[in-house]
Design a protein around this motif. Structure first.
Motif, PDB file in Angstrom:
ATOM      1  N   VAL A 355       0.842  -1.318  -0.038  1.00 12.16           N
ATOM      2  CA  VAL A 355       0.078  -0.018   0.347  1.00 12.16           C
ATOM      3  C   VAL A 355       0.724   1.310   0.103  1.00 12.16           C
ATOM      4  O   VAL A 355       0.415   2.244  -0.763  1.00 12.16           O
ATOM      5  CB  VAL A 355      -1.027  -0.080   1.170  1.00 12.16           C
ATOM      6  CG1 VAL A 355      -1.564   1.227   1.406  1.00 12.16           C
ATOM      7  CG2 VAL A 355      -1.969  -1.128   1.175  1.00 12.16           C
ATOM      8  N   GLY A 356       2.094   1.274   0.887  1.00 12.83           N
ATOM      9  CA  GLY A 356       2.830   2.288   0.936  1.00 12.83           C
ATOM     10  C   GLY A 356       3.412   2.612  -0.218  1.00 12.83           C
ATOM     11  O   GLY A 356       3.673   3.830  -0.767  1.00 12.83           O
ATOM     12  N   GLY A 357       4.053   1.538  -0.973  1.00 10.37           N
ATOM     13  CA  GLY A 357       4.754   1.608  -1.950  1.00 10.37           C
ATOM     14  C   GLY A 357       3.962   2.178  -3.148  1.00 10.37           C
ATOM     15  O   GLY A 357       4.597   2.927  -4.126  1.00 10.37           O
ATOM     16  N   GLY A 358       2.604   1.555  -3.483  1.00 14.05           N
ATOM     17  CA  GLY A 358       1.580   2.255  -4.353  1.00 14.05           C
ATOM     18  C   GLY A 358       1.398   3.624  -4.530  1.00 14.05           C
ATOM     19  O   GLY A 358       1.359   4.127  -5.144  1.00 14.05           O
ATOM     20  N   ALA A 359       1.360   4.153  -2.841  1.00 15.34           N
ATOM     21  CA  ALA A 359       1.139   5.731  -2.811  1.00 15.34           C
ATOM     22  C   ALA A 359       2.420   6.421  -3.150  1.00 15.34           C
ATOM     23  O   ALA A 359       2.239   7.448  -3.829  1.00 15.34           O
ATOM     24  CB  ALA A 359       0.969   5.843  -1.471  1.00 15.34           C
ATOM     25  N   GLY A 372      11.263   5.561  -0.095  1.00 16.68           N
ATOM     26  CA  GLY A 372      10.418   4.788   1.075  1.00 16.68           C
ATOM     27  C   GLY A 372      11.313   3.450   1.284  1.00 16.68           C
ATOM     28  O   GLY A 372      11.198   3.315   2.668  1.00 16.68           O
ATOM     29  N   SER A 373      11.643   2.655   0.457  1.00 10.94           N
ATOM     30  CA  SER A 373      12.116   1.473   0.693  1.00 10.94           C
ATOM     31  C   SER A 373      13.291   1.814   1.620  1.00 10.94           C
ATOM     32  O   SER A 373      13.711   1.046   2.537  1.00 10.94           O
ATOM     33  CB  SER A 373      12.444   0.656  -0.663  1.00 10.94           C
ATOM     34  OG  SER A 373      13.183  -0.629  -0.220  1.00 10.94           O
ATOM     35  N   GLY A 374      14.448   2.533   1.207  1.00 11.29           N
ATOM     36  CA  GLY A 374      15.597   2.823   1.690  1.00 11.29           C
ATOM     37  C   GLY A 374      15.310   3.199   3.053  1.00 11.29           C
ATOM     38  O   GLY A 374      16.033   2.782   4.120  1.00 11.29           O
TER      39      GLY A 374
END
Length: 394
Positions: A355-359, A372-374
């Motif tokens: 969900v966060g990655g999609g946003a 976001g991932s890093g």
């Protein structure tokens, strides 16, 4: 000799045949969970539903698995663990038969719900059962074999499912998966020993475990690791296509490289864990965070991107083995309930990461995924180093 409270074998011969039988079931479980992804179009066409609706076959399994993982230890607290594992394997076979015979969308979902019970229950019990099959010193190696099966399945299910589905049809693929499950079930029937329950888990046990600071901090750190990974991994194809500008054939090779590197990393993880569990927990998220930063600077260079993605897969290989080893050491008295918490935490992390990655992707594109991932992975490494050192010593 077996520790009477935890059931851990302190010394004696390891039952490697039983470990391998569990690994075969894990390969089947991962394969069945991910099959709808590679068979999405033919399933949707055959059942007269949209592809998005067919995709919910994966979501249904994941949600049921999360719930089952929390309750399976308590529901079966008085049952021989051999019988529990055999019952879960039998449910796996039944779920794929139901899916293969589905003449409607509702029947397909019913089969996937049964699979979710099997998946969540099997995963949550797996660490506790493994601890009772091998001496304590061999637990990381045994877990590496089991999770190696998971890595192998994740690497191969998408390309093989798509290819074989086109040749034989999607129903036959589910039936073939059920047949493989029958082999695993028979093997477990032959080699799994009787295992009386080592604890009397209840729902309150889960809350008591979470009340332990080391356990709650560990679960939070684990969620950050898996969440940070899935912020990027969920949209890896979009990143490779839109950000790196790779074509379909190149993307397939990159994904294969990721999978192969993941299997290698998993196979080597036991050596790192035996040297230092702390480093096995903290190094992978730190390395993946650095790789996210490196990808930002070479995003348009195909060969460099391919190499860094493969290194990401290699680093990820140690993650499931290291965290399950941590669980067996952090809560040796309640590994079954702890396993349920672990599975639920990972499922929540996967959902949150997706969900966060999609946003982030919708706002910032490929660079948003890397940011976001890093950041999430760095937070995970900091939390591990600062709050878990005393409980993750070599």
């Amino acid at each position: 000799m077996i520790h009477l409270k935890t059931g851990i074998i302190k010394e004696g011969a390891a039952n490697w045949a039983a470990v391998l039988s569990l690994s075969l079931s894990v390969i089947g479980l991962i394969t069945a969970e991910l099959l709808p992804i590679s068979l999405l179009t033919p399933v949707a066409s055959s059942l007269n539903v949209s592809e998005s609706a067919a995709g919910q076959a994966v979501s249904a399994t994941a949600m049921v698995a999360m719930v089952a993982s929390l309750f399976i230890a308590g529901v079966t607290r008085n049952m021989d663990r051999r019988r529990v594992m055999l019952a879960l394997s039998l449910l796996f076979v039944a779920s794929n038969v139901i899916a293969g015979m589905a003449d409607s969308y509702a029947v397909l979902i019913a089969g996937r719900v049964v699979l979710g019970i099997s998946l969540g229950g099997f995963w949550s019990m797996c660490a506790a059962v493994t601890m009772r099959l091998v001496p304590e010193s061999n637990v990381p190696q045994a877990l590496g074999i089991i999770f190696g099966g998971a890595s192998l399945a994740m690497a191969l299910v998408a390309p093989l499912g798509t290819w074989l589905g086109g040749i034989f049809g999607w129903r036959d693929i589910f039936f073939a998966t059920a047949a493989a499950g029958c082999i695993a079930l028979f093997w477990q029937f032959r080699v799994l020993p009787a295992m009386t329950p080592a604890s009397q888990s209840t729902l309150s046990t889960l809350f008591r475990l979470l009340a332990r600071t080391d356990v709650s901090m560990g679960m939070l750190a684990m969620m950050l690791v898996f969440g940070g990974h899935f912020v990027f991994f969920t949209y890896l194809r979009s990143f490779l296509e839109g950000g790196a500008g790779l074509d379909v054939n190149s993307i397939s090779l990159v994904l294969l490289g990721f999978g192969v590197a993941n299997v290698i990393g998993n196979a080597l993880s036991g050596k790192l864990i035996n040297r230092s569990l702390m480093m096995a927990l903290a190094l992978p998220p730190l390395v993946m965070a650095l790789l996210a930063g490196a990808l930002y600077f070479v995003i348009r260079q195909g060969l460099a991107v391919s190499t860094l993605v493969a290194l990401w897969g290699f680093a990820l290989g140690a993650v499931p083995v290291a965290w399950t080893t941590w669980l067996t050491r952090a809560v040796p008295d309640e590994t079954e309930s702890g396993g349920g918490l672990q599975v639920a935490a990972i499922q929540l992390a996967i959902t949150g990461g997706a969900v966060g990655g999609g946003a982030l992707y919708s706002v910032e594109g490929s660079t948003g995924l890397l940011h976001g991932s890093g950041i999430t992975l760095v937070l995970a490494a900091v939390l591990i180093f600062s709050r878990m050192r005393s409980k993750a010593q070599a």
